[in-house]
Design a protein around this motif. Structure first.
Motif, PDB file in Angstrom:
ATOM      1  N   UNK A 118      63.938  83.556  12.965  1.00 40.23           N
ATOM      2  CA  UNK A 118      64.259  82.648  14.080  1.00 40.23           C
ATOM      3  C   UNK A 118      63.652  83.164  15.375  1.00 40.23           C
ATOM      4  N   UNK A 119      63.616  82.299  16.380  1.00 42.64           N
ATOM      5  CA  UNK A 119      62.956  82.689  17.628  1.00 42.64           C
ATOM      6  C   UNK A 119      63.582  83.937  18.237  1.00 42.64           C
ATOM      7  N   UNK A 120      64.913  84.095  18.079  1.00 43.20           N
ATOM      8  CA  UNK A 120      65.562  85.292  18.599  1.00 43.20           C
ATOM      9  C   UNK A 120      65.087  86.550  17.888  1.00 43.20           C
ATOM     10  N   UNK A 121      64.862  86.456  16.587  1.00 43.08           N
ATOM     11  CA  UNK A 121      64.356  87.600  15.832  1.00 43.08           C
ATOM     12  C   UNK A 121      62.938  87.960  16.237  1.00 43.08           C
ATOM     13  N   UNK A 122      62.114  86.952  16.500  1.00 49.01           N
ATOM     14  CA  UNK A 122      60.745  87.222  16.940  1.00 49.01           C
ATOM     15  C   UNK A 122      60.723  87.856  18.328  1.00 49.01           C
ATOM     16  N   UNK A 123      61.652  87.441  19.183  1.00 50.82           N
ATOM     17  CA  UNK A 123      61.757  88.064  20.509  1.00 50.82           C
ATOM     18  C   UNK A 123      62.143  89.533  20.373  1.00 50.82           C
ATOM     19  N   UNK A 124      63.038  89.835  19.434  1.00 54.86           N
ATOM     20  CA  UNK A 124      63.414  91.236  19.187  1.00 54.86           C
ATOM     21  C   UNK A 124      62.201  92.048  18.764  1.00 54.86           C
ATOM     22  N   UNK A 125      61.362  91.496  17.897  1.00 52.95           N
ATOM     23  CA  UNK A 125      60.153  92.206  17.467  1.00 52.95           C
ATOM     24  C   UNK A 125      59.185  92.389  18.634  1.00 52.95           C
ATOM     25  N   UNK A 126      59.101  91.413  19.518  1.00 54.64           N
ATOM     26  CA  UNK A 126      58.243  91.542  20.706  1.00 54.64           C
ATOM     27  C   UNK A 126      58.707  92.719  21.563  1.00 54.64           C
ATOM     28  N   UNK A 127      60.007  92.800  21.795  1.00 48.32           N
ATOM     29  CA  UNK A 127      60.546  93.910  22.592  1.00 48.32           C
ATOM     30  C   UNK A 127      60.314  95.243  21.895  1.00 48.32           C
ATOM     31  N   UNK A 128      60.463  95.262  20.564  1.00 49.28           N
ATOM     32  CA  UNK A 128      60.223  96.509  19.825  1.00 49.28           C
ATOM     33  C   UNK A 128      58.778  96.954  19.958  1.00 49.28           C
ATOM     34  N   UNK A 129      57.843  96.038  19.849  1.00 54.48           N
ATOM     35  CA  UNK A 129      56.426  96.397  19.983  1.00 54.48           C
ATOM     36  C   UNK A 129      56.134  96.929  21.380  1.00 54.48           C
ATOM     37  N   UNK A 130      56.701  96.274  22.381  1.00 59.53           N
ATOM     38  CA  UNK A 130      56.459  96.685  23.769  1.00 59.53           C
ATOM     39  C   UNK A 130      57.042  98.074  24.028  1.00 59.53           C
ATOM     40  N   UNK A 131      58.292  98.285  23.621  1.00 57.05           N
ATOM     41  CA  UNK A 131      58.927  99.595  23.821  1.00 57.05           C
ATOM     42  C   UNK A 131      58.225 100.662  22.999  1.00 57.05           C
ATOM     43  N   UNK A 132      57.885 100.324  21.755  1.00 57.50           N
ATOM     44  CA  UNK A 132      57.243 101.305  20.884  1.00 57.50           C
ATOM     45  C   UNK A 132      55.885 101.738  21.378  1.00 57.50           C
ATOM     46  N   UNK A 133      55.108 100.825  21.957  1.00 55.03           N
ATOM     47  CA  UNK A 133      53.775 101.179  22.455  1.00 55.03           C
ATOM     48  C   UNK A 133      53.864 102.087  23.670  1.00 55.03           C
TER      49      UNK A 133
END
Length: 470
Positions: A426-441
């Motif tokens: 769902x869109x909320x799950x994709x937003x979580x992955x976006x935040x994870x990628x940003x924080x992880x990088x």
């Protein structure tokens, strides 16, 4: 006196409003992602009528800038050549580093770096000394372009001679996959990623080599390049110097040794577990199994290419790859994860405690306690973020834990490997992955320091007291 007070007050005000270098790095990445999102939303970036949705463009731009490789659409058929060029540029800028890129532009214009620019570049490249930032940044440019050009040439020749691709198409495939592999991005221009080339060593090995080199980190590459540069009149003198490990820094020793050990262990583990799996390595002959096992082990260095169907891997394989992805590659490079050096420091701390020693010694040198705290902080923050994200996704979906955990670690460690559930979240799950990628990088500590208003230093220490551990 009154004018001096005004000047002093203005100086203090400017100092208070001046951004911390880490904040500049975060802002630079965020701005680049927003620009990339806007470009990918243009009608001519997507195949078919209309432009991409905001979430599709944002997810793709974040994945490209954070050199992850997770996608919610098929890169090969969804994006036009213009959209693919935008993705390629975002990968290159993200892998090279926003602040390093800005420093190179400043060097080209002004031929020099200000002290603040050096501090900012040092934050991005994890450089220790300010005096070396200018040379390091220029060295990064030269090394990156040289490796990418070499790999692109090999891949283009293979696509052209081995698969009959037209010259223009072969060159484009070579350049795109070369940049994507060296920057540990994992974006591919084939709908099945690289599954169609699982047994082609001429495709898999150059890509694997680029991934490994990018994952070593620029400080390691620079030192190895200097060591391998011919010195003296006699070849034996150069070879003796080139392979004298004692002249390597502790960082280089840890990264090189850790990379070799993890690559071997990963290859053996993945190949052994998947050897008879009819949906992955089972149908391949033994050289193909070894190549595919090695290739997937390399990709856990935080590159997202796959030559087998990740969704069909055994749960035990996924768990082992979770560990390898979380460790990641070397610092100050294109790889993600908590980094090999962090994992090595934690290992040596445990080894020291088990042996009953006090000081943590590595390769004949003692680690400072500040390094202990940094390694423990990074590891615990990473685990905390991953657990929180996985729990949130479990509450949103009915997907199994092993698939969700794999996806969150892949996003946080900027790997890009996926079991195929990303697009269905769902869109909320994709937003979580976006935040994870940003924080992880950016790294947990860089991100935390960027949002902190200022550093606080205490001029005193409290009395010691020891709780019971264990």
């Amino acid at each position: 006196m009154h004018s001096r007070a005004i000047i002093r007050e203005r100086g203090n005000t400017m100092k208070q409003h001046r951004l911390h270098p880490a904040q500049v790095v975060v802002s630079g990445f965020a701005l680049t992602i927003l620009v990339g999102t806007a470009l990918l939303m243009l009608p001519n970036a997507r195949v078919g009528p209309g432009g991409a949705s905001f979430l599709e463009a944002l997810f793709t731009a974040t994945s490209a800038v954070c050199v992850t490789g997770l996608t919610v659409v098929d890169t090969a058929v969804y994006w036009t050549p213009f959209g693919q060029v935008v993705i390629l540029l975002l990968i290159q800028i993200g892998g090279f580093g926003i602040m390093s890129f800005a420093s190179v532009v400043g060097l080209a214009i002004a031929r020099k770096l200000s002290l603040r620019s050096r501090i900012t570049a040092a934050t991005e490249t994890k450089s220790v000394g300010l005096a070396d930032v200018k040379g390091l940044v220029l060295g990064v440019v030269r090394i990156s372009l040289a490796i990418e050009a070499s790999v692109a040439l090999l891949l283009a020749l293979r696509f052209m001679l081995g698969y009959g691709e037209p010259v223009g198409r072969a060159v484009w495939l070579g350049v795109f996959h070369s940049v994507s592999s060296f920057n540990n991005a994992g974006f591919a221009l084939f709908s099945d990623n690289l599954m169609g080339y699982a047994t082609d060593a001429w495709i898999c090995l150059p890509i694997a080599a680029a991934v490994i080199l990018g994952g070593l980190g620029f400080p390691v590459i620079v030192q190895l390049r200097r060591q391998l540069r011919p010195q003296g009149r006699y070849p034996r003198h150069w070879l003796k110097r080139a392979w004298s490990i004692r002249t390597w820094t502790m960082n280089t020793r840890i990264v090189v040794a850790g990379t070799l050990v993890l690559l071997v262990l990963g290859t053996v583990y993945i190949t052994a577990v998947e050897w008879s799996n009819p949906k992955t390595l089972g149908p391949l002959d033994w050289p193909g199994k070894l190549l595919a096992g090695f290739f997937q082990s390399v990709q856990t260095r935080t590159a997202g290419f796959n030559s087998v169907d990740i969704g069909q891997l055994d749960s035990a394989t996924l768990l082992g790859m979770d560990v390898l992805m979380l460790i990641g590659g070397g610092p100050a490079g294109t790889a993600g994860g908590i980094k090999i050096t962090t994992f090595a420091v934690l290992f040596f701390i445990i080894w020291t405690e088990v042996r009953g020693q006090v000081a943590v010694n590595v390769f004949g040198k003692r680690l400072s306690r500040a390094v202990h705290r940094e390694a423990i902080t990074i590891a615990l923050l990473a685990v905390g973020v991953i657990i929180a994200a996985t729990t949130a996704l479990m509450l949103m979906t009915d997907i199994s834990l092993d698939a969700l955990l794999f996806e969150t670690i892949s996003a946080f460690a900027t790997v890009g490997l996926s079991t195929g559930i990303t697009a269905g979240l769902p869109w909320g799950g994709q937003v979580i992955l976006i935040l994870l990628m940003f924080i992880g990088r950016l790294g947990p500590i860089t991100f935390a320091s960027a949002i902190a208003l200022r550093e606080r230093h205490t001029t005193y220490e409290l009395p010691k007291e020891r709780p019971i551990i264990g």
